[in-house]
Design a protein around this motif. Structure first.
Motif, PDB file in Angstrom:
ATOM      1  N   ALA A  62       3.694  -8.880  -8.255  1.00 52.71           N
ATOM      2  CA  ALA A  62       4.443  -7.918  -7.503  1.00 52.71           C
ATOM      3  C   ALA A  62       5.942  -7.915  -7.597  1.00 52.71           C
ATOM      4  CB  ALA A  62       3.991  -8.353  -5.826  1.00 52.71           C
ATOM      5  N   ALA A  63       6.413  -9.167  -7.427  1.00 53.71           N
ATOM      6  CA  ALA A  63       7.831  -9.409  -7.552  1.00 53.71           C
ATOM      7  C   ALA A  63       8.294  -8.630  -9.218  1.00 53.71           C
ATOM      8  CB  ALA A  63       8.416 -10.712  -7.522  1.00 53.71           C
ATOM      9  N   ALA A  64       7.598  -9.468 -10.168  1.00 52.06           N
ATOM     10  CA  ALA A  64       7.988  -8.907 -11.463  1.00 52.06           C
ATOM     11  C   ALA A  64       7.715  -7.238 -11.498  1.00 52.06           C
ATOM     12  CB  ALA A  64       6.720  -9.436 -12.494  1.00 52.06           C
ATOM     13  N   PHE A  65       6.839  -6.584 -10.602  1.00 53.58           N
ATOM     14  CA  PHE A  65       6.633  -5.133 -10.798  1.00 53.58           C
ATOM     15  C   PHE A  65       7.829  -4.531 -10.214  1.00 53.58           C
ATOM     16  CE2 PHE A  65       5.440  -1.443  -8.325  1.00 53.58           C
ATOM     17  CZ  PHE A  65       5.324  -0.527  -9.165  1.00 53.58           C
ATOM     18  N   GLY A  66       8.360  -5.123  -9.059  1.00 47.16           N
ATOM     19  CA  GLY A  66       9.567  -4.577  -8.312  1.00 47.16           C
ATOM     20  C   GLY A  66      10.742  -4.455  -9.174  1.00 47.16           C
ATOM     21  N   THR A 178       0.294  -2.018 -13.683  1.00 43.89           N
ATOM     22  CA  THR A 178       0.518  -0.754 -14.469  1.00 43.89           C
ATOM     23  C   THR A 178       0.042   0.475 -13.762  1.00 43.89           C
ATOM     24  OG1 THR A 178      -0.797  -2.213 -16.263  1.00 43.89           O
ATOM     25  CG2 THR A 178      -0.780   0.040 -16.578  1.00 43.89           C
ATOM     26  N   LEU A 179       0.980   1.395 -14.163  1.00 44.14           N
ATOM     27  CA  LEU A 179       1.228   2.630 -13.454  1.00 44.14           C
ATOM     28  C   LEU A 179      -0.016   3.668 -13.976  1.00 44.14           C
ATOM     29  CD1 LEU A 179       4.990   3.281 -13.306  1.00 44.14           C
ATOM     30  CD2 LEU A 179       3.655   1.997 -11.595  1.00 44.14           C
ATOM     31  N   GLU A 205       6.623  -6.838   0.519  1.00 44.29           N
ATOM     32  CA  GLU A 205       7.916  -7.463   0.413  1.00 44.29           C
ATOM     33  C   GLU A 205       8.435  -8.074  -0.867  1.00 44.29           C
ATOM     34  OE1 GLU A 205       9.941  -6.945   2.805  1.00 44.29           O
ATOM     35  OE2 GLU A 205       8.650  -5.654   3.440  1.00 44.29           O
ATOM     36  N   GLU A 206       7.503  -8.696  -1.364  1.00 46.44           N
ATOM     37  CA  GLU A 206       7.597  -9.192  -2.768  1.00 46.44           C
ATOM     38  C   GLU A 206       8.100  -7.983  -3.765  1.00 46.44           C
ATOM     39  OE1 GLU A 206       5.375 -12.245  -0.892  1.00 46.44           O
ATOM     40  OE2 GLU A 206       5.305 -10.195  -0.875  1.00 46.44           O
ATOM     41  N   ILE A 207       7.550  -6.955  -3.758  1.00 49.60           N
ATOM     42  CA  ILE A 207       7.751  -6.041  -4.497  1.00 49.60           C
ATOM     43  C   ILE A 207       9.292  -5.453  -4.185  1.00 49.60           C
ATOM     44  CG2 ILE A 207       7.425  -3.424  -5.263  1.00 49.60           C
ATOM     45  CD1 ILE A 207       4.540  -3.721  -4.783  1.00 49.60           C
ATOM     46  N   PHE A 208       9.780  -5.366  -3.312  1.00 51.89           N
ATOM     47  CA  PHE A 208      10.942  -4.828  -2.830  1.00 51.89           C
ATOM     48  C   PHE A 208      12.005  -5.970  -2.994  1.00 51.89           C
ATOM     49  CE2 PHE A 208       9.542  -2.035   0.870  1.00 51.89           C
ATOM     50  CZ  PHE A 208       9.180  -0.892  -0.016  1.00 51.89           C
TER      51      PHE A 208
END
Length: 264
Positions: A62-66, A178-179, A205-208
């Motif tokens: 999630a953090a990597a995606f953010g 993946t989108l 929150e990890e994405i943000f």
């Protein structure tokens, strides 16, 4: 169809629908900063994609995606409202509707003139009395220019946005989030972040947090999000009916209050 393929099929698809999705996926993949499902082939009534292998969501991905999403946005677009295809659509496979795709220089002109006011006209029968007045006041607040930047700061440049970034359009795969299924266009970066927040996403929150590592944001930026999810809420009234009216009117009140705060 090979086991490595995934076929989206609709015999009565609107003209240009699958071409628009294919162009959007390729445009999002172009900067090579975030995984995007690969387009193999498309025609008037189908889209053939590379099949993805799903894994479970986790905080590190999630953090990597953010971080990757911030880099995607920073890749930019030719204008607000610009589309990588001649036509642009929003909504599910069985009931999409066409939206304008005319590039302009200023976010507010695009968001109010091309998105919010036309859609409000389309759902006018579902908006009555005080609800209609509240929605109109929220759009007027956005039209004032309060949300062209973030937290009232300098105006944003057009970002390369997915355009329909709710949790169902994130695939958690071995190569990262993946989108899929975009309504890709040139827009405001908060459009994508607002949709993630609107309906919730795993490890939001990890994405943000990852996003802010790659593109620092001003304090309080999440208070701007209702203005940027407002199109999606109105679209849900158009697509699914009055069940989304309460959430839309609540968002309208938040937009009015936030605009007043920003104008002080």
């Amino acid at each position: 169809m090979a086991m490595t393929d995934f076929l989206k099929l609709r015999k009565s698809a609107p003209d240009g629908f699958f071409a628009a999705e294919a162009a959007g996926l390729r445009w999002l993949a172009e900067p090579d900063v975030v995984p995007v499902v690969e387009v193999l082939e498309h025609g008037p009534d189908f889209l053939r994609l590379r099949r993805l292998r799903e894994t479970g969501p986790h905080a590190e991905a999630a953090a990597a995606f953010g971080r990757a999403l911030a880099r995607l946005h920073d890749a930019g677009a030719p204008g607000f409202g610009w589309s990588p295809a001649p036509q642009s659509f929003f909504g599910p496979l069985d009931n999409p509707f066409e939206i304008r795709a005319e590039p302009v220089d200023y976010f507010t002109d695009y968001w109010v003139g091309q998105r919010l006011r036309p859609l409000t006209s389309a759902v006018a029968g579902d908006l009555r009395g005080e609800d209609r007045a509240t929605v109109a006041s929220a759009i007027d607040a956005i039209a004032s220019g309060a949300f062209a930047g973030i937290c009232g700061e300098g105006a944003e440049m057009p970002a390369r946005v997915h355009g329909d970034l709710w949790a169902g359009n994130l695939m958690w795969t071995p190569t990262g989030v993946t989108l899929i299924d975009p309504a890709a266009h040139g827009g405001h970066r908060l459009e994508d972040l607002a949709l993630l927040a609107l309906f919730g996403a795993p490890f939001l929150e990890e994405i943000f947090s990852g996003y802010e590592q790659a593109h620092p944001m001003p304090d309080g930026w999440q208070e701007d999000l209702p203005a940027h999810s407002f199109f999606a809420l109105l679209a849900h009234i158009r697509l699914f009916g009055r069940g989304f009216l309460g959430q839309t009117v609540s968002a309208a009140r938040s937009i009015i209050a936030r605009a007043e705060q920003l104008h002080r």
